[in-house]
Design a protein around this motif. Structure first.
Motif, mmCIF file in Angstrom:
data_model
loop_
_atom_site.group_PDB
_atom_site.id
_atom_site.type_symbol
_atom_site.label_atom_id
_atom_site.label_comp_id
_atom_site.label_asym_id
_atom_site.label_seq_id
_atom_site.Cartn_x
_atom_site.Cartn_y
_atom_site.Cartn_z
ATOM 1 N N ALA A 142 86.921 28.621 20.632
ATOM 2 C CA ALA A 142 85.679 27.840 20.631
ATOM 3 C C ALA A 142 85.818 26.593 21.494
ATOM 4 O O ALA A 142 84.885 26.208 22.211
ATOM 5 C CB ALA A 142 85.304 27.463 19.193
ATOM 6 N N ILE A 143 86.965 25.932 21.439
ATOM 7 C CA ILE A 143 87.204 24.755 22.274
ATOM 8 C C ILE A 143 87.273 25.158 23.745
ATOM 9 O O ILE A 143 86.737 24.473 24.625
ATOM 10 C CB ILE A 143 88.479 24.016 21.833
ATOM 11 N N ARG A 144 87.932 26.269 24.022
ATOM 12 C CA ARG A 144 87.995 26.775 25.407
ATOM 13 C C ARG A 144 86.595 27.017 25.965
ATOM 14 O O ARG A 144 86.284 26.634 27.096
ATOM 15 C CB ARG A 144 88.801 28.078 25.439
ATOM 16 N N GLN A 145 85.765 27.641 25.161
ATOM 17 C CA GLN A 145 84.381 27.901 25.551
ATOM 18 C C GLN A 145 83.623 26.592 25.795
ATOM 19 O O GLN A 145 82.891 26.453 26.778
ATOM 20 C CB GLN A 145 83.713 28.695 24.432
ATOM 21 N N THR A 146 83.819 25.627 24.920
ATOM 22 C CA THR A 146 83.145 24.329 25.045
ATOM 23 C C THR A 146 83.579 23.620 26.320
ATOM 24 O O THR A 146 82.745 23.048 27.048
ATOM 25 C CB THR A 146 83.482 23.447 23.824
ATOM 26 N N ARG A 147 84.861 23.648 26.590
ATOM 27 C CA ARG A 147 85.405 23.033 27.810
ATOM 28 C C ARG A 147 84.741 23.623 29.055
ATOM 29 O O ARG A 147 84.364 22.896 29.977
ATOM 30 C CB ARG A 147 86.917 23.231 27.848
ATOM 31 N N THR A 148 84.604 24.939 29.087
ATOM 32 C CA THR A 148 84.005 25.594 30.249
ATOM 33 C C THR A 148 82.540 25.210 30.399
ATOM 34 O O THR A 148 82.051 25.004 31.515
ATOM 35 C CB THR A 148 84.140 27.125 30.131
ATOM 36 N N MET A 149 81.820 25.092 29.279
ATOM 37 C CA MET A 149 80.413 24.693 29.347
ATOM 38 C C MET A 149 80.260 23.295 29.935
ATOM 39 O O MET A 149 79.349 23.040 30.726
ATOM 40 C CB MET A 149 79.786 24.751 27.949
ATOM 41 N N VAL A 150 81.160 22.392 29.544
ATOM 42 C CA VAL A 150 81.113 21.031 30.098
ATOM 43 C C VAL A 150 81.503 21.044 31.569
ATOM 44 O O VAL A 150 80.844 20.429 32.418
ATOM 45 C CB VAL A 150 82.036 20.088 29.305
ATOM 46 N N GLU A 151 82.559 21.777 31.889
ATOM 47 C CA GLU A 151 83.075 21.825 33.255
ATOM 48 C C GLU A 151 82.020 22.316 34.240
ATOM 49 O O GLU A 151 81.877 21.784 35.348
ATOM 50 C CB GLU A 151 84.300 22.732 33.308
ATOM 51 N N TYR A 152 81.255 23.325 33.848
ATOM 52 C CA TYR A 152 80.257 23.909 34.748
ATOM 53 C C TYR A 152 78.846 23.395 34.488
ATOM 54 O O TYR A 152 77.875 23.962 34.996
ATOM 55 C CB TYR A 152 80.297 25.433 34.647
ATOM 56 N N ASP A 153 78.738 22.343 33.703
ATOM 57 C CA ASP A 153 77.458 21.667 33.464
ATOM 58 C C ASP A 153 76.351 22.658 33.108
ATOM 59 O O ASP A 153 75.282 22.687 33.719
ATOM 60 C CB ASP A 153 77.053 20.846 34.693
ATOM 61 N N VAL A 154 76.610 23.475 32.105
ATOM 62 C CA VAL A 154 75.625 24.463 31.669
ATOM 63 C C VAL A 154 74.344 23.787 31.200
ATOM 64 O O VAL A 154 73.237 24.230 31.517
ATOM 65 C CB VAL A 154 76.227 25.342 30.553
ATOM 66 N N THR A 155 74.481 22.682 30.484
ATOM 67 C CA THR A 155 73.300 21.965 29.996
ATOM 68 C C THR A 155 72.430 21.476 31.146
ATOM 69 O O THR A 155 71.205 21.631 31.130
ATOM 70 C CB THR A 155 73.739 20.771 29.123
ATOM 71 N N GLY A 156 73.051 20.884 32.151
ATOM 72 C CA GLY A 156 72.298 20.391 33.303
ATOM 73 C C GLY A 156 71.624 21.507 34.069
ATOM 74 O O GLY A 156 70.490 21.356 34.556
ATOM 75 N N THR A 157 72.291 22.653 34.183
ATOM 76 C CA THR A 157 71.707 23.780 34.901
ATOM 77 C C THR A 157 70.519 24.351 34.147
ATOM 78 O O THR A 157 69.505 24.729 34.751
ATOM 79 C CB THR A 157 72.768 24.883 35.116
ATOM 80 N N ILE A 158 70.620 24.429 32.828
ATOM 81 C CA ILE A 158 69.484 24.887 32.013
ATOM 82 C C ILE A 158 68.290 23.957 32.220
ATOM 83 O O ILE A 158 67.159 24.405 32.438
ATOM 84 C CB ILE A 158 69.880 24.954 30.525
ATOM 85 N N TYR A 159 68.550 22.659 32.161
ATOM 86 C CA TYR A 159 67.466 21.691 32.329
ATOM 87 C C TYR A 159 66.793 21.832 33.689
ATOM 88 O O TYR A 159 65.567 21.906 33.784
ATOM 89 C CB TYR A 159 68.002 20.269 32.156
ATOM 90 N N SER A 160 67.577 21.880 34.757
ATOM 91 C CA SER A 160 67.004 21.925 36.102
ATOM 92 C C SER A 160 66.259 23.234 36.352
ATOM 93 O O SER A 160 65.224 23.250 37.010
ATOM 94 C CB SER A 160 68.096 21.727 37.158
ATOM 95 N N THR A 161 66.763 24.335 35.798
ATOM 96 C CA THR A 161 66.097 25.627 35.975
ATOM 97 C C THR A 161 64.759 25.662 35.257
ATOM 98 O O THR A 161 63.744 26.100 35.819
ATOM 99 C CB THR A 161 66.992 26.771 35.462
ATOM 100 N N LEU A 162 64.745 25.195 34.014
ATOM 101 C CA LEU A 162 63.487 25.185 33.261
ATOM 102 C C LEU A 162 62.503 24.190 33.862
ATOM 103 O O LEU A 162 61.288 24.431 33.877
ATOM 104 C CB LEU A 162 63.756 24.850 31.789
ATOM 105 N N LYS A 163 62.997 23.073 34.375
ATOM 106 C CA LYS A 163 62.135 22.079 35.005
ATOM 107 C C LYS A 163 61.476 22.644 36.252
ATOM 108 O O LYS A 163 60.302 22.379 36.534
ATOM 109 C CB LYS A 163 62.961 20.833 35.362
ATOM 110 N N LYS A 164 62.226 23.438 36.985
ATOM 111 C CA LYS A 164 61.697 24.053 38.200
ATOM 112 C C LYS A 164 60.560 25.026 37.861
ATOM 113 O O LYS A 164 59.577 25.148 38.591
ATOM 114 C CB LYS A 164 62.815 24.790 38.951
#
Length: 331
Positions: free
Chosen positions: A304-326
């Motif tokens: 679970a920590i490994r997964q969390t690290r990868t989400m932060v590293e690849y800015d999944v949250t920011g990509t979701i935001y920018s895609t939905l905003k578009k």
């Protein structure tokens, strides 16, 4: 990168949680962990580490607590304090194996939703026969959904599958009772044309019997249906292995056979254990919030920590935001 961890959440806390934290710290030199929990209960399992910061919390949210009430009333609980650290910018993401409903409430009310996301979704990665796995959402964050919610789930799941799971152009399927476009209830019929126009690789309807065969990399549905599918898969796997065990223990001959195939059966059991893929992400929040399985051992918490690290590293949250905003520039 700082990851906040609820040291008191889950059936095997705090021992297995802490062991999983140390395993992650040794594996990933670029993370630090803030461990929230009762110092006295955690102390027997703690050892000094320069990238571990332990924060004492008097309160614990129990599995039997009412989720929303507990988050609002137990402000000093480890889970709430963990989420608050993310909101305040003192941590980049958080992980808990505790009360699922409470973690969803903490994510929604403390961490907060991304602008443009109507309803966050709970999204574990489930096993497939080929070992690849697939992301399914929503698995219970919202019992009901509208067609536009399923589109948001598809976008979020597709971004996660690509950024975290490394799948190029992941396929997205709509869970339904048949593969034909006109099949289903009002929700699926209305969602189908919207998904065809969404910025995802939509392949149409998929049936539940085909999920473990890898029908799609991402499968979307409402939370009520998704939660029933998840528990059906869990229950089926548990009972099949129980029946296999009964057969192998039925006579001296079968017990000898069991010794010969023990490692193979353990490998098969591991393939069907979705905790091996990490936790279930709460997609649609302002920062990664990961729900580890309630019975997590040290290895599951590490994943679970490994997964969390990868989400932060690849800015999944920011990509979701920018895609939905578009897609919805006026939101």
């Amino acid at each position: 990168m700082i990851i906040a961890v609820d040291g008191m959440g889950g059936d095997n806390a705090p021992k297995e949680i802490i062991e999983g934290v140390y395993k992650a710290l040794e594996e990933f030199g670029d993370i630090s962990v803030q461990l929230y929990g009762n110092q006295e209960k955690m102390q027997p399992f703690l050892k000094q580490h320069e990238r571990l910061n332990v924060i004492h919390c008097e309160e614990i949210i129990e599995a039997t607590d009412d989720p929303v009430r507990a988050v609002r009333r137990k402000k000093g609980a480890s889970m709430v304090q963990m989420a608050q650290a993310v909101k305040d910018g003192r941590a980049d993401a958080c992980v808990s194996a505790g009360n699922t409903g409470a973690l969803m409430a903490a994510g929604l009310f403390v961490v907060g939703r991304i602008d443009g996301v109507d309803r966050p979704a709970l999204a574990p990665t489930l096993p497939t026969i080929d070992g690849k796995g697939f992301v399914m959402l929503d698995m219970g964050a919202n019992a009901e959904a509208r067609p536009e919610h399923l589109v948001q789930y598809a976008v979020m799941g597709s971004i996660y599958a690509e950024k975290v799971r490394g799948i190029q152009n992941p396929t997205v399927g709509l869970l339904n009772i048949g593969t034909e476009e006109k099949k289903g209830n009002d929700l699926t019929k209305a969602a189908f044309p919207l998904l065809k126009e969404a910025p995802v690789n939509f392949i149409g309807n998929v049936e539940s019997r085909d999920l473990l065969n890898g029908a799609a990399d991402v499968v979307v549905t409402d939370g009520f249906t998704g939660n029933m599918v998840l528990k059906t898969i869990e229950g089926t796997a548990m009972n099949v292995f129980a029946m296999i065990k009964d057969v192998f223990m039925s006579s001296t001959k079968t017990k000898l056979a069991a010794l010969l195939v023990k490692n193979d059966l353990n490998g098969l059991k591991g393939m069907l254990d979705y905790s091996e893929y990490g936790g279930a992400g709460l997609f649609g929040l302002k920062a990664p919030v990961i729900k580890a399985h309630g019975s997590s051992n040290a290895n599951a918490l590490f994943n679970a920590i490994r997964q969390t690290r990868t989400m932060v590293e690849y800015d999944v949250t920011g990509t979701i935001y920018s895609t939905l905003k578009k897609e919805n520039p006026n939101d």
